[in-house]
Design an enzyme around this catalytic site. Structure first.
Site, mmCIF file in Angstrom:
data_model
loop_
_atom_site.group_PDB
_atom_site.id
_atom_site.type_symbol
_atom_site.label_atom_id
_atom_site.label_comp_id
_atom_site.label_asym_id
_atom_site.label_seq_id
_atom_site.Cartn_x
_atom_site.Cartn_y
_atom_site.Cartn_z
ATOM 1 N N HIS A 52 0.835 -1.193 0.000
ATOM 2 C CA HIS A 52 0.000 0.000 0.000
ATOM 3 C C HIS A 52 0.877 1.252 0.000
ATOM 4 O O HIS A 52 2.068 1.185 0.298
ATOM 5 C CB HIS A 52 -0.822 0.102 1.302
ATOM 6 N N ASP A 109 -3.331 2.212 -5.076
ATOM 7 C CA ASP A 109 -2.013 2.063 -4.463
ATOM 8 C C ASP A 109 -1.480 0.631 -4.571
ATOM 9 O O ASP A 109 -2.252 -0.311 -4.644
ATOM 10 C CB ASP A 109 -2.052 2.519 -3.008
ATOM 11 N N GLU A 152 2.603 -0.689 4.501
ATOM 12 C CA GLU A 152 2.311 0.665 4.002
ATOM 13 C C GLU A 152 3.622 1.415 3.793
ATOM 14 O O GLU A 152 4.484 1.437 4.680
ATOM 15 C CB GLU A 152 1.468 1.431 5.026
ATOM 16 N N HIS A 187 -2.640 -3.272 -3.341
ATOM 17 C CA HIS A 187 -3.995 -2.993 -2.880
ATOM 18 C C HIS A 187 -4.932 -2.834 -4.079
ATOM 19 O O HIS A 187 -6.094 -3.267 -4.056
ATOM 20 C CB HIS A 187 -3.983 -1.726 -2.021
#
Length: 243
Positions: A27, A148, A96, A138
């Site tokens: 992500h 993303d 992330e 994602h």
């Protein structure tokens, strides 16, 4: 790998039905590192008012923060699907990377981020026995609502280090691509065989695929979301590489 900072998040639960992590999901944050920490730890709400988290975050200097233990279910994938699995959170580990994203000044990920991502991903995949074709964006698992980590993400470099796949079409793939390029039913079935949700609108599927596996398409806005021979050949190659 550099020392991992641990900041526990309250946003997690148990993996459903005894699920184990088999997917590694990438992500971007859309927020800065400090803002993301606040959202993941419940000190602030995310822009959509949701309670969210991920297992790890990598900031632009390469610093790694862990929020959720790997044996727990972090809340990063949302409504998502891959290859028959409709609860990606229970079956994945989410990473992330700090980046403003498409709506806030999307830019390339830093060399330090990618260096640490390689180290972290290889460690995770080794410990959990994850297959390269289970390293996903994602946008792969939620193509109708997520972009993303996007077309500037270093998917080809990662695949070269065993983290994900990169398509290697041969003459047979190009031959089949030419034959079936006008057959949308065949092409949708091909997306499903690789893992995508075929209930998604066809141009959206193509766009998500291009973000991951054909980022050069984004150099020409008219090519985005349009299936051509090269895109289909790459998809067919990936199906064979997955097998």
């Amino acid at each position: 790998m550099e020392t991992i900072r641990n900041i526990p998040s309250p946003h997690f639960d148990d993996r459903k039905n005894g699920g184990k992590p088999v997917f590694l999901l990438m992500h971007y944050t859309t927020l800065g590192a400090a803002e993301t920490v606040h959202v993941f730890t419940g000190k602030d709400t995310n822009p959509n008012g949701q309670r969210v988290s991920a297992h790890y975050m990598i900031d632009e200097q390469g610093g790694i923060t862990q929020f959720v233990d790997e044996d727990k279910r972090a809340w990063h994938a949302g409504v998502s699907y891959w290859d028959g699995n409709e609860d990606i959170n229970s079956a994945s580990i989410g990473i992330e990377l700090v980046n403003p994203g498409h709506e806030r000044g999307y830019r390339s990920f830093t060399a330090m981020q990618m260096r640490e991502l390689v180290r972290l991903s290889q460690d995770i995949m080794s410990r959990h026995g994850m297959s390269p074709h289970h390293v996903l964006a994602h946008s792969d698992v939620a193509p109708d609502r997520k972009r993303d980590p996007g077309e500037l993400f270093g998917w080809k470099m990662l695949a070269g280090k065993g983290i994900g796949l990169w398509p290697k079409p041969n003459a047979e793939h190009y031959k089949r691509a030419t034959k079936y390029l006008q057959d949308q039913s065949y092409m949708k079935d091909a997306f499903g065989r690789y893992g995508y949700n075929t209930d998604t609108d066809f141009p959206v599927l193509v766009t998500a695929f291009q973000r991951h596996f054909m980022p050069d398409a984004f150099n020409d806005i008219d090519a985005v979301g349009v299936m051509n021979r090269e895109t289909l050949a790459r998809l067919l190659a990936l199906i064979d590489q997955k097998s």
